[in-house]
Design a protein around this motif. Structure first.
Motif, PDB file in Angstrom:
ATOM      1  N   THR A 502       0.834  -1.212   0.000  1.00  0.00           N
ATOM      2  CA  THR A 502       0.000   0.000   0.000  1.00  0.00           C
ATOM      3  C   THR A 502       0.862   1.253   0.000  1.00  0.00           C
ATOM      4  OG1 THR A 502      -0.118  -0.017   2.425  1.00  0.00           O
ATOM      5  CG2 THR A 502      -1.933  -1.058   1.260  1.00  0.00           C
ATOM      6  N   ILE A 503       0.359   2.265  -0.692  1.00  0.00           N
ATOM      7  CA  ILE A 503       0.961   3.611  -0.634  1.00  0.00           C
ATOM      8  C   ILE A 503      -0.156   4.543  -0.178  1.00  0.00           C
ATOM      9  CG2 ILE A 503       2.105   5.462  -1.916  1.00  0.00           C
ATOM     10  CD1 ILE A 503       2.969   3.299  -3.972  1.00  0.00           C
ATOM     11  N   ILE A 504       0.051   5.191   0.961  1.00  0.00           N
ATOM     12  CA  ILE A 504      -0.990   6.085   1.487  1.00  0.00           C
ATOM     13  C   ILE A 504      -0.435   7.484   1.724  1.00  0.00           C
ATOM     14  CG2 ILE A 504      -2.330   4.238   2.577  1.00  0.00           C
ATOM     15  CD1 ILE A 504      -1.179   5.102   5.284  1.00  0.00           C
ATOM     16  N   ARG A 505      -1.323   8.452   1.609  1.00  0.00           N
ATOM     17  CA  ARG A 505      -0.970   9.832   1.994  1.00  0.00           C
ATOM     18  C   ARG A 505      -1.727  10.141   3.286  1.00  0.00           C
ATOM     19  NH1 ARG A 505      -2.506  12.523  -2.273  1.00  0.00           N
ATOM     20  NH2 ARG A 505      -4.418  13.486  -1.476  1.00  0.00           N
ATOM     21  N   MET A 506      -1.025  10.699   4.256  1.00  0.00           N
ATOM     22  CA  MET A 506      -1.645  11.038   5.537  1.00  0.00           C
ATOM     23  C   MET A 506      -1.649  12.554   5.699  1.00  0.00           C
ATOM     24  SD  MET A 506       0.317   8.059   7.662  1.00  0.00           S
ATOM     25  CE  MET A 506      -0.178   8.631   9.282  1.00  0.00           C
ATOM     26  N   GLU A 507      -2.821  13.090   6.062  1.00  0.00           N
ATOM     27  CA  GLU A 507      -2.958  14.546   6.193  1.00  0.00           C
ATOM     28  C   GLU A 507      -3.584  14.894   7.539  1.00  0.00           C
ATOM     29  OE1 GLU A 507      -5.452  15.874   3.013  1.00  0.00           O
ATOM     30  OE2 GLU A 507      -4.366  14.736   1.476  1.00  0.00           O
ATOM     31  N   PRO A 508      -3.144  16.012   8.153  1.00  0.00           N
ATOM     32  CA  PRO A 508      -3.848  16.484   9.360  1.00  0.00           C
ATOM     33  C   PRO A 508      -5.299  16.809   9.004  1.00  0.00           C
ATOM     34  CG  PRO A 508      -1.759  17.657   9.060  1.00  0.00           C
ATOM     35  CD  PRO A 508      -2.007  16.880   7.806  1.00  0.00           C
ATOM     36  N   ASN A 509      -6.222  16.485   9.909  1.00  0.00           N
ATOM     37  CA  ASN A 509      -7.655  16.679   9.633  1.00  0.00           C
ATOM     38  C   ASN A 509      -8.316  17.301  10.861  1.00  0.00           C
ATOM     39  OD1 ASN A 509      -9.805  16.431   7.834  1.00  0.00           O
ATOM     40  ND2 ASN A 509     -10.451  14.457   8.666  1.00  0.00           N
ATOM     41  N   SER A 510      -7.766  18.435  11.272  1.00  0.00           N
ATOM     42  CA  SER A 510      -8.106  19.054  12.557  1.00  0.00           C
ATOM     43  C   SER A 510      -9.610  19.220  12.776  1.00  0.00           C
ATOM     44  CB  SER A 510      -7.427  20.423  12.663  1.00  0.00           C
ATOM     45  OG  SER A 510      -7.719  20.999  13.908  1.00  0.00           O
ATOM     46  N   GLY A 511     -10.093  18.620  13.874  1.00  0.00           N
ATOM     47  CA  GLY A 511     -11.497  18.771  14.274  1.00  0.00           C
ATOM     48  C   GLY A 511     -12.482  17.929  13.503  1.00  0.00           C
ATOM     49  N   ASN A 512     -12.011  17.203  12.468  1.00  0.00           N
ATOM     50  CA  ASN A 512     -12.937  16.439  11.621  1.00  0.00           C
ATOM     51  C   ASN A 512     -12.812  14.928  11.792  1.00  0.00           C
ATOM     52  OD1 ASN A 512     -14.157  18.702  10.292  1.00  0.00           O
ATOM     53  ND2 ASN A 512     -12.213  18.985   9.213  1.00  0.00           N
ATOM     54  N   GLY A 513     -12.053  14.503  12.800  1.00  0.00           N
ATOM     55  CA  GLY A 513     -11.949  13.074  13.076  1.00  0.00           C
ATOM     56  C   GLY A 513     -11.174  12.318  12.005  1.00  0.00           C
ATOM     57  N   TYR A 514     -11.470  11.038  11.879  1.00  0.00           N
ATOM     58  CA  TYR A 514     -10.781  10.177  10.910  1.00  0.00           C
ATOM     59  C   TYR A 514     -11.554  10.147   9.598  1.00  0.00           C
ATOM     60  CZ  TYR A 514      -9.503   5.760   8.615  1.00  0.00           C
ATOM     61  OH  TYR A 514      -9.130   4.811   7.694  1.00  0.00           O
ATOM     62  N   GLU A 515     -10.809  10.230   8.504  1.00  0.00           N
ATOM     63  CA  GLU A 515     -11.435  10.184   7.172  1.00  0.00           C
ATOM     64  C   GLU A 515     -10.611   9.250   6.287  1.00  0.00           C
ATOM     65  OE1 GLU A 515     -12.789  13.469   3.853  1.00  0.00           O
ATOM     66  OE2 GLU A 515     -12.146  14.201   5.820  1.00  0.00           O
ATOM     67  N   TYR A 516     -11.277   8.415   5.520  1.00  0.00           N
ATOM     68  CA  TYR A 516     -10.588   7.471   4.630  1.00  0.00           C
ATOM     69  C   TYR A 516     -11.050   7.706   3.200  1.00  0.00           C
ATOM     70  CZ  TYR A 516      -9.268   2.920   2.572  1.00  0.00           C
ATOM     71  OH  TYR A 516      -8.748   1.929   1.772  1.00  0.00           O
ATOM     72  N   VAL A 517     -10.089   7.936   2.302  1.00  0.00           N
ATOM     73  CA  VAL A 517     -10.417   8.211   0.899  1.00  0.00           C
ATOM     74  C   VAL A 517      -9.670   7.212   0.017  1.00  0.00           C
ATOM     75  CG1 VAL A 517     -10.346   9.916  -0.965  1.00  0.00           C
ATOM     76  CG2 VAL A 517     -10.730  10.670   1.394  1.00  0.00           C
ATOM     77  N   ASN A 518     -10.375   6.605  -0.914  1.00  0.00           N
ATOM     78  CA  ASN A 518      -9.760   5.639  -1.829  1.00  0.00           C
ATOM     79  C   ASN A 518      -9.593   6.267  -3.213  1.00  0.00           C
ATOM     80  OD1 ASN A 518      -9.021   3.314  -3.300  1.00  0.00           O
ATOM     81  ND2 ASN A 518     -11.177   2.880  -3.746  1.00  0.00           N
ATOM     82  N   LEU A 519      -8.331   6.342  -3.686  1.00  0.00           N
ATOM     83  CA  LEU A 519      -8.079   6.895  -5.030  1.00  0.00           C
ATOM     84  C   LEU A 519      -7.592   5.821  -6.011  1.00  0.00           C
ATOM     85  CD1 LEU A 519      -6.316  10.330  -4.250  1.00  0.00           C
ATOM     86  CD2 LEU A 519      -8.727   9.886  -4.713  1.00  0.00           C
ATOM     87  N   ILE A 520      -7.677   4.548  -5.611  1.00  0.00           N
ATOM     88  CA  ILE A 520      -7.198   3.463  -6.471  1.00  0.00           C
ATOM     89  C   ILE A 520      -8.075   3.343  -7.712  1.00  0.00           C
ATOM     90  CG2 ILE A 520      -6.894   0.944  -6.661  1.00  0.00           C
ATOM     91  CD1 ILE A 520      -4.817   1.991  -4.860  1.00  0.00           C
ATOM     92  N   LYS A 521      -7.406   3.348  -8.863  1.00  0.00           N
ATOM     93  CA  LYS A 521      -8.140   3.147 -10.123  1.00  0.00           C
ATOM     94  C   LYS A 521      -7.411   2.072 -10.920  1.00  0.00           C
ATOM     95  CE  LYS A 521     -10.358   7.633 -10.721  1.00  0.00           C
ATOM     96  NZ  LYS A 521      -9.994   8.281  -9.480  1.00  0.00           N
ATOM     97  N   GLY A 522      -8.159   1.318 -11.694  1.00  0.00           N
ATOM     98  CA  GLY A 522      -7.521   0.338 -12.586  1.00  0.00           C
ATOM     99  C   GLY A 522      -7.199  -0.982 -11.928  1.00  0.00           C
TER     100      GLY A 522
END
Length: 690
Positions: A502-522
């Motif tokens: 896996t290759i993931i990007r981690m970003e600060p998400n102040s005040g918005n809790g945990y968020e998971y986004v999938n950008l896998i295509k193909g």
């Protein structure tokens, strides 16, 4: 019974405003109880837990059914202490109207504001009862002014008191222009005393002017100088209350049985029935943008919300539900749309505090307890299997204080785990976890009193001999920089191996809790393994990386990865995601967050300097000061929880026992670097000593 004649109400207030006493008097005057129970002698009907009776406070919300003026009232008495705010939260989610009790001396107190904001969140119509009008320092007008100033309540008196303190003798209904005194548990109508005629007329005119803003008919009559009937005024008040435009205010002295019958009349007249509240809206199970509505009718499809669980030693787990639509019968199969599980209704009970009455069916608008639920938890939706929907759940406040706990006898370890699981089930604001690194059981809750009660119950109800450590702060971990993390998990052990990348990007998400986004295509990672990455990340976030505290406020974006036709699996991708997240977290400049509390200190003027100086030394920030009562001030500020241990003793010493305080969780904030270094060093030292 017609739904129009049903009232589901809650009674809520700051601690010591007399809320349970009001409830006890309601039960007495409705004939539910033959004598009044008192909180101070541990005999209150609604405070039936041993811990409540010993401390003279309400800890758990209790439900009871009573009747008044041909109406059925389902009443929930809630705690006033901030440590048990989840009890208020879940009660407000299922009631239709609320009686907010205020002390005539203290006015708007910290927990009054908390409860008010919770009621705003669920849009609950409410009326106010200014209690303790017989106490020294009672001031009806000041309490109403504070409601408008601090709660934006648009409070409108529908009664005015006759006298105050020792001279408080009764109340005057300004809508009907009737005066009442209360003797020998009877209300007696009398002529309005001459000195109150002018105040009554003024108050009535103020009420008419206020209602004219919301009601065209009242406005028309007002400008035409026509006589406005009591009935017209009552109808206008009822509509304005239900629409949350005004808060009608009443008064009395519950301990002396003054004003309770009129309060019951007001519950019936001004608070809504399930019909007035109208349709309940739920989300579609497959499309969250789509909604479904249910009318409060027995002819609609069944829908209900589970709002409380308790373990009863005689019948087992009881699940309290509010039925919004449809009919429920013994043996009926229902669907838990929150857990995606079918449930079978065993027995149905109507509850009277600690007692219960078995019934065979229940309909729309009712609050009942079910026995036999296997999967249902607080906040879950129960519905007709053929017509599914998902109702709004219940907001669960975060736990901010921790305690290490262990059994004295090794053989009781398993029993402790079972007992904690039951308590967690009952109280979603209470958490328990086993720290594998230190091999310790850690419990966390809303405050020191909350955990004290839990430990008490472990000893008393579950007969466990337990030892506890010192309370400590429940920190959180987060990141401050955006990073990318690339990890390949490959393991060969003979036979089928494990592979995931896996290759993931981690970003600060102040005040918005945990968020998971999938950008896998193909199809670089098959769809079946996309949720596995999310699952793995959630697991590692619960355990924490920097110091073992849960990770919050992080956005994880799955960018890319690879898989193996044979060796890839759900577990392989979970393990890979955990290691990938762990590596990225360490590079993303992790920090600790600490719980910051909102504090209110009531103090005589002469101690203000010492108290403010002391709060500043505790890294506190004073936000405002306001006049509390003559010669006293209310100091309002923010202060880190870790600096507040032992504060009550110090405050007592600084003020010769004359100041008092209360605090509640505000939010998690960044721990200063210098303090973080000390915290991490101390945690490391504790580990070394194990």
């Amino acid at each position: 019974m017609s739904l129009n004649k049903l009232r589901n109400i809650g009674i809520a207030a700051h601690i010591d405003a007399g809320k349970t006493t009001v409830t006890e008097r309601i039960l007495f005057f409705t004939g539910t109880n033959r004598k009044t129970g008192e909180t101070h002698d541990g005999a209150a009907t609604m405070d039936f837990m041993k811990q409540e009776q010993e401390r003279g406070i309400t800890i758990a919300s209790a439900a009871i059914t009573c009747k008044w003026d041909e109406h059925q009232i389902n009443l929930i008495d809630t705690p006033g202490h901030v440590d048990f705010t989840i009890e208020v939260e879940r009660s407000l989610r299922v009631i239709d109207g609320m009686v907010a009790v205020f002390c005539a001396v203290g006015g708007v107190e910290p927990q009054s504001e908390t409860v008010w904001n919770q009621a705003d969140r669920y849009r609950v119509p409410r009326i106010a009862f200014i209690n303790k009008m017989d106490r020294t320092g009672a001031n009806f007008e000041e309490a109403v002014n504070q409601m408008n100033k601090y709660l934006d309540a648009n409070a409108v008196p529908l009664q005015i008191p006759m006298g105050a303190e020792d001279n408080f003798i009764g109340t005057i209904d300004i809508v009907n222009k009737r005066a009442y005194t209360f003797e020998n548990n009877l209300r007696n109508e009398i002529e309005i005393p001459s000195e109150y005629i002018e105040p009554v007329n003024t108050a009535r005119n103020n009420l008419i002017e206020k209602l004219a803003d919301f009601n065209d008919e009242i406005m028309e009559y007002y400008f035409a100088a026509k006589e406005i009937s009591s009935e017209m005024l009552m109808n206008a008040c009822r509509q304005a209350t239900i629409k949350l435009l005004i808060t009608p205010v009443f008064c009395g002295a519950a301990y002396r049985n003054i004003g309770i019958q009129l309060l019951l009349d007001s519950v019936v007249k001004y608070l809504p029935s399930p019909i007035d509240v109208g349709v309940v809206v739920g989300h579609d199970m497959n499309d969250t943008e789509k909604t479904h509505t249910r009318n409060p009718s027995n002819n609609e499809s069944f829908s209900a919300l589970a709002f409380k669980l308790i373990n009863d030693p005689y019948v087992g787990q009881q699940t309290f539900i509010r039925i919004f639509s449809g009919k429920l019968t013994n043996g009926m199969q229902i669907y838990n749309s929150s857990k995606l599980k079918y449930e079978r209704v065993g027995r149905i009970f109507r509850i009277k505090a600690k007692e219960r009455e078995e019934i065979h069916e229940a309909g729309a608008g009712e609050i009942v307890a079910l026995v036999g639920m296997k999967f249902t938890k607080t906040g879950d939706t129960l519905c007709d299997p053929e017509n599914q929907l998902l109702l709004e759940s219940i907001h669960i406040p975060v736990s901010v204080i921790e305690l290490k706990i262990q059994t004295v006898k090794q053989k009781d370890k398993e029993k402790l785990g079972e007992a904690l699981a039951k308590l967690v089930n009952e109280d979603p604001s209470f958490k328990a976890r086993f720290d594998e690194e230190t091999e310790e059981t850690v419990i966390s809750g809303m405050g020191e009193l909350h955990l004290e009660i839990i430990v008490d119950r472990l000893k008393d109800e579950f007969k466990l001999d337990v030892e506890v450590g010192e309370p400590s702060v429940a920190f959180r971990e987060t990141i401050t920089e955006i990073v990318e993390s690339d990890y390949k998990h490959s393991k060969q052990t003979g036979g089928k191996g494990q592979f995931a990348h896996t290759i993931i990007r981690m970003e600060p998400n102040s005040g918005n809790g945990y968020e998971y986004v999938n950008l896998i295509k193909g199809g670089n990672i098959p769809n079946e393994y996309i949720p596995s990455v999310d699952k793995g990340v959630r697991k590692i976030m619960d355990r924490g990386i920097l110091a073992g505290f849960p990770v919050v406020d992080v956005k994880v974006v799955l960018i890319d990865g690879t898989y193996h036709n044979v060796d890839s699996s759900d577990m392989a991708f979970q393990i890979c995601a955990q290691e990938c997240f762990k590596q990225g977290f360490r590079k993303a400049k992790p920090v600790l967050l600490e719980p910051v509390m909102k504090i209110e200190v009531n103090t005589p003027d002469e101690y203000i300097g010492d108290i403010v100086g002391n709060l500043n030394r505790r890294r506190g920030k004073i936000e405002s000061m306001r006049r509390y009562r003559k010669g006293s001030q209310k100091i309002i500020g923010l202060v880190p929880l870790m600096e507040m241990f032992g504060y009550s003793t110090q405050l007592r010493n600084m003020s010769s026992g004359r100041a008092n305080y209360s605090m509640e969780f505000y939010k998690y904030m960044l721990l200063p670097n210098s303090v973080q270094e000390i915290v991490l060093k101390n945690l490391e030292a504790k580990k070394q000593n194990k």
